[in-house]
Motif scaffolding. Structure first.
Motif, PDB file in Angstrom:
ATOM      1  N   LEU A  52       0.830  -1.205   0.000  1.00  0.00           N
ATOM      2  CA  LEU A  52       0.000   0.000   0.000  1.00  0.00           C
ATOM      3  C   LEU A  52       0.866   1.258   0.000  1.00  0.00           C
ATOM      4  N   THR A  53       0.510   2.203  -0.853  1.00  0.00           N
ATOM      5  CA  THR A  53       1.206   3.486  -0.923  1.00  0.00           C
ATOM      6  C   THR A  53       0.167   4.605  -0.985  1.00  0.00           C
ATOM      7  N   PRO A  54       0.540   5.827  -0.634  1.00  0.00           N
ATOM      8  CA  PRO A  54      -0.395   6.950  -0.782  1.00  0.00           C
ATOM      9  C   PRO A  54      -0.919   7.078  -2.213  1.00  0.00           C
ATOM     10  N   TRP A  55      -0.053   6.891  -3.208  1.00  0.00           N
ATOM     11  CA  TRP A  55      -0.480   6.999  -4.605  1.00  0.00           C
ATOM     12  C   TRP A  55      -1.571   5.986  -4.918  1.00  0.00           C
ATOM     13  N   LEU A  56      -1.383   4.736  -4.467  1.00  0.00           N
ATOM     14  CA  LEU A  56      -2.357   3.688  -4.744  1.00  0.00           C
ATOM     15  C   LEU A  56      -3.676   3.962  -4.036  1.00  0.00           C
ATOM     16  N   ILE A  57      -3.605   4.435  -2.801  1.00  0.00           N
ATOM     17  CA  ILE A  57      -4.821   4.783  -2.054  1.00  0.00           C
ATOM     18  C   ILE A  57      -5.597   5.866  -2.800  1.00  0.00           C
ATOM     19  N   ARG A  58      -4.914   6.923  -3.230  1.00  0.00           N
ATOM     20  CA  ARG A  58      -5.586   8.003  -3.953  1.00  0.00           C
ATOM     21  C   ARG A  58      -6.179   7.496  -5.263  1.00  0.00           C
ATOM     22  N   TYR A  59      -5.424   6.699  -5.995  1.00  0.00           N
ATOM     23  CA  TYR A  59      -5.900   6.153  -7.272  1.00  0.00           C
ATOM     24  C   TYR A  59      -7.212   5.392  -7.073  1.00  0.00           C
ATOM     25  N   ALA A  60      -7.266   4.552  -6.031  1.00  0.00           N
ATOM     26  CA  ALA A  60      -8.458   3.739  -5.775  1.00  0.00           C
ATOM     27  C   ALA A  60      -9.643   4.600  -5.341  1.00  0.00           C
ATOM     28  N   TYR A  61      -9.407   5.509  -4.408  1.00  0.00           N
ATOM     29  CA  TYR A  61     -10.506   6.325  -3.893  1.00  0.00           C
ATOM     30  C   TYR A  61     -11.111   7.204  -4.974  1.00  0.00           C
ATOM     31  N   GLU A  62     -10.280   7.693  -5.889  1.00  0.00           N
ATOM     32  CA  GLU A  62     -10.816   8.530  -6.960  1.00  0.00           C
ATOM     33  C   GLU A  62     -11.635   7.712  -7.952  1.00  0.00           C
ATOM     34  N   ARG A  63     -11.612   6.407  -7.802  1.00  0.00           N
ATOM     35  CA  ARG A  63     -12.417   5.523  -8.631  1.00  0.00           C
ATOM     36  C   ARG A  63     -13.492   4.799  -7.820  1.00  0.00           C
ATOM     37  N   GLY A  64     -13.746   5.298  -6.625  1.00  0.00           N
ATOM     38  CA  GLY A  64     -14.840   4.786  -5.811  1.00  0.00           C
ATOM     39  C   GLY A  64     -14.552   3.501  -5.066  1.00  0.00           C
ATOM     40  N   ALA A  65     -13.274   3.138  -4.930  1.00  0.00           N
ATOM     41  CA  ALA A  65     -12.912   1.892  -4.242  1.00  0.00           C
ATOM     42  C   ALA A  65     -12.136   2.218  -2.964  1.00  0.00           C
ATOM     43  N   PHE A  66     -12.172   1.299  -2.007  1.00  0.00           N
ATOM     44  CA  PHE A  66     -11.400   1.464  -0.783  1.00  0.00           C
ATOM     45  C   PHE A  66     -10.889   0.099  -0.320  1.00  0.00           C
ATOM     46  N   PRO A  67      -9.756   0.058   0.389  1.00  0.00           N
ATOM     47  CA  PRO A  67      -9.150  -1.209   0.804  1.00  0.00           C
ATOM     48  C   PRO A  67      -9.567  -1.645   2.198  1.00  0.00           C
TER      49      PRO A  67
END
Length: 204
Positions: free
Chosen positions: A6-21
């Motif tokens: 997990l990285t900040p970039w990956l978290i942002r990428y997912a959230y901007e597409r409506g997904a969360f881990p």
């Protein structure tokens, strides 16, 4: 994937597409994009008479962003947790970058409750909350929604509905509706969504 990836970039990428881990099993991370999304009214949560009394009496001192990691650790549950040490690592890193924030309820120098989440444009994505004293999490959630509205947020995302959130005024919208309001929110900026790294979203 593993939590260590997990990285900040990956978290942002997912959230901007409506997904969360969420952590599932032995430090494995899965991504969720629910068909129905829970939102809280940005105009304010439902306040019961007892909660109103506690707010009026200032039973708790509400602070913002003074104990982010402590709030995250307060959200850990006995037994199985979807929050792992890697979650705490990456979300705390995001906090230092300027787009993860928390609200805290304090009493006599002790942290009694808290809420944390991510700020993306004018959408605040609440992650989790906890309380150690009566109504502490409700008091801080009420204050956090108020603060978000004051800062210019237009959406308060609560992810998945449950009876507790419903009692506070949460409601559900279909995924496509959520994505429409999210795309609009991502075009905005608030003091809490300013980051040291560039936005990823490139939608119209």
């Amino acid at each position: 994937m593993r939590g260590e990836e997990l990285t900040p970039w990956l978290i942002r990428y997912a959230y901007e597409r409506g997904a969360f881990p969420m952590t599932v099993g032995d430090d494995n991370v899965e991504w969720f994009q629910p068909n129905m999304r829970a939102l809280l009214p940005i105009t304010g949560i439902h306040v019961s008479k007892s909660l109103q009394r506690n707010i009026r009496k200032q039973v708790y001192e509400v602070r913002f962003d003074t104990a982010f990691e402590e709030v995250m650790r307060g959200c850990l549950r006995p037994g199985e947790n979807w929050i792992s040490e890697d979650f705490i690592r990456v979300y705390t890193e995001i906090h230092h970058k300027g787009w993860a924030h928390c609200g805290e309820a304090w009493q006599d120098g002790k942290l009694c409750g808290g809420v944390y989440g991510l700020s993306l444009g004018s959408c605040f994505c609440a992650e989790s909350m906890f309380h150690r004293e009566t109504d502490a999490s409700k008091v801080v959630l009420h204050a956090l929604v108020e603060r978000c509205r004051e800062l210019g947020f237009t959406v308060f995302d609560a992810q998945i509905i449950n009876p507790h959130l419903a009692s506070l005024g949460a409601f559900e919208v279909p995924h496509l509706t959520y994505m429409r309001v999210l795309r609009t929110a991502l075009k905005d900026e608030t003091p809490w969504s300013k980051s040291q790294e560039p936005r990823i979203y490139r939608g119209r």
